[in-house]
Motif scaffolding. Structure first.
Motif, mmCIF file in Angstrom:
data_model
loop_
_atom_site.group_PDB
_atom_site.id
_atom_site.type_symbol
_atom_site.label_atom_id
_atom_site.label_comp_id
_atom_site.label_asym_id
_atom_site.label_seq_id
_atom_site.Cartn_x
_atom_site.Cartn_y
_atom_site.Cartn_z
ATOM 1 N N GLU A 173 4.063 7.426 2.221
ATOM 2 C CA GLU A 173 4.560 8.774 1.975
ATOM 3 C C GLU A 173 5.989 8.800 1.440
ATOM 4 O O GLU A 173 6.536 9.872 1.193
ATOM 5 C CB GLU A 173 4.483 9.586 3.272
ATOM 6 N N PRO A 195 9.204 6.762 -1.159
ATOM 7 C CA PRO A 195 9.373 5.971 -2.378
ATOM 8 C C PRO A 195 9.480 4.461 -2.122
ATOM 9 O O PRO A 195 9.597 3.692 -3.065
ATOM 10 C CB PRO A 195 10.670 6.505 -2.993
ATOM 11 N N HIS A 196 9.438 4.054 -0.869
ATOM 12 C CA HIS A 196 9.526 2.634 -0.522
ATOM 13 C C HIS A 196 8.548 1.790 -1.350
ATOM 14 O O HIS A 196 8.873 0.710 -1.832
ATOM 15 C CB HIS A 196 9.254 2.470 0.978
ATOM 16 N N PHE A 197 7.334 2.295 -1.534
ATOM 17 C CA PHE A 197 6.302 1.617 -2.323
ATOM 18 C C PHE A 197 6.829 1.267 -3.715
ATOM 19 O O PHE A 197 6.706 0.131 -4.175
ATOM 20 C CB PHE A 197 5.073 2.533 -2.440
ATOM 21 N N ASP A 198 7.431 2.239 -4.377
ATOM 22 C CA ASP A 198 7.929 2.032 -5.736
ATOM 23 C C ASP A 198 9.013 0.962 -5.786
ATOM 24 O O ASP A 198 9.014 0.111 -6.674
ATOM 25 C CB ASP A 198 8.467 3.341 -6.322
ATOM 26 N N ILE A 214 0.853 -1.184 0.000
ATOM 27 C CA ILE A 214 0.000 0.000 0.000
ATOM 28 C C ILE A 214 0.891 1.236 0.000
ATOM 29 O O ILE A 214 1.803 1.358 0.813
ATOM 30 C CB ILE A 214 -0.940 -0.009 1.225
ATOM 31 N N ARG A 215 0.607 2.142 -0.926
ATOM 32 C CA ARG A 215 1.416 3.354 -1.078
ATOM 33 C C ARG A 215 1.465 4.130 0.233
ATOM 34 O O ARG A 215 0.471 4.267 0.925
ATOM 35 C CB ARG A 215 0.843 4.247 -2.180
ATOM 36 N N CYS A 226 7.435 -2.620 -4.974
ATOM 37 C CA CYS A 226 6.598 -3.083 -6.095
ATOM 38 C C CYS A 226 7.448 -3.479 -7.294
ATOM 39 O O CYS A 226 7.236 -4.529 -7.900
ATOM 40 C CB CYS A 226 5.600 -2.009 -6.503
ATOM 41 N N THR A 257 -0.860 -3.868 -5.686
ATOM 42 C CA THR A 257 -0.072 -2.641 -5.556
ATOM 43 C C THR A 257 -1.078 -1.501 -5.634
ATOM 44 O O THR A 257 -1.526 -1.140 -6.718
ATOM 45 C CB THR A 257 0.994 -2.545 -6.668
ATOM 46 N N ASP A 259 -3.087 2.214 -3.868
ATOM 47 C CA ASP A 259 -2.879 3.514 -3.250
ATOM 48 C C ASP A 259 -3.353 3.563 -1.800
ATOM 49 O O ASP A 259 -2.827 4.340 -1.004
ATOM 50 C CB ASP A 259 -3.596 4.605 -4.043
ATOM 51 N N ASP A 260 -4.368 2.749 -1.471
ATOM 52 C CA ASP A 260 -4.890 2.790 -0.101
ATOM 53 C C ASP A 260 -5.513 1.449 0.264
ATOM 54 O O ASP A 260 -5.693 0.567 -0.581
ATOM 55 C CB ASP A 260 -5.893 3.932 0.062
#
Length: 166
Positions: free
Chosen positions: A94, A96-99, A91-92, A102, A126, A128-129
């Motif tokens: 705040e 860049p860890h998400f990027d 889950i995205r 994924c 992957t 956003d919420d």
């Protein structure tokens, strides 16, 4: 839109898949992350329901800490299993860890599938919420069941690969 375009699988198709999978004696491993447990329970449940419906309910479950670990553990399952289903959720936030997570998980699973010739069901959400994840997790009220659809994709890919080898 979540769920748009998901193939519908009727009972006759499930019976045909079950017959072919039994004939091939497919060995299945499910590799599932532990982060976001309620969502993961939905993904694992969807994969389990599908595998049971096609007679592959004697599968191996492997749990990993997070989605980043899916490719390396899936790599080890390719030695002894014909079909791997990778399940996780990122889950995205705040940062860049998400990027990074994924991209690493997606690239790793893709390269692994191609290099081994083993189908890997891509059940990595992957999103956003959390609401988007719940909508895809196969939970009551969800619009989509990614656990089920990724299991279906991997099993049917294994059947097609078997046909192509003949």
């Amino acid at each position: 839109m979540s769920g748009a375009g998901v193939p519908q699988i009727d009972d006759d198709e499930l019976k045909e898949i079950a017959k072919a999978a039994k004939k091939l004696k497919l060995k299945v491993a499910v590799v599932a992350a532990q982060w976001h447990q309620p969502i993961m329970d939905g993904l694992v449940g969807g994969a389990d329901r599908y595998l049971s419906a096609v007679g592959l309910d004697d599968y191996t479950m492997v749990r990993v800490a997070g989605s980043f670990e899916l490719p390396v553990v899936a790599a080890h399952t390719t030695r002894n299993y014909d079909v791997i289903i990778a399940l996780g959720v990122v889950i995205r936030g705040e940062t860049p860890h998400f990027d990074y997570v994924c991209q690493a998980a997606t690239d790793g699973l893709s390269r692994l599938s191609i290099s081994t010739g083993k189908p890997i069901g891509f059940g990595l959400l992957t999103v956003d919420d959390e609401a988007q994840a719940v909508d895809r997790a196969g939970l009551p009220g969800s619009k989509e069941d990614v656990g089920r659809s990724s299991a279906h994709a991997a099993v049917t890919a294994a059947l097609e690969i078997s046909r192509l080898k003949k």
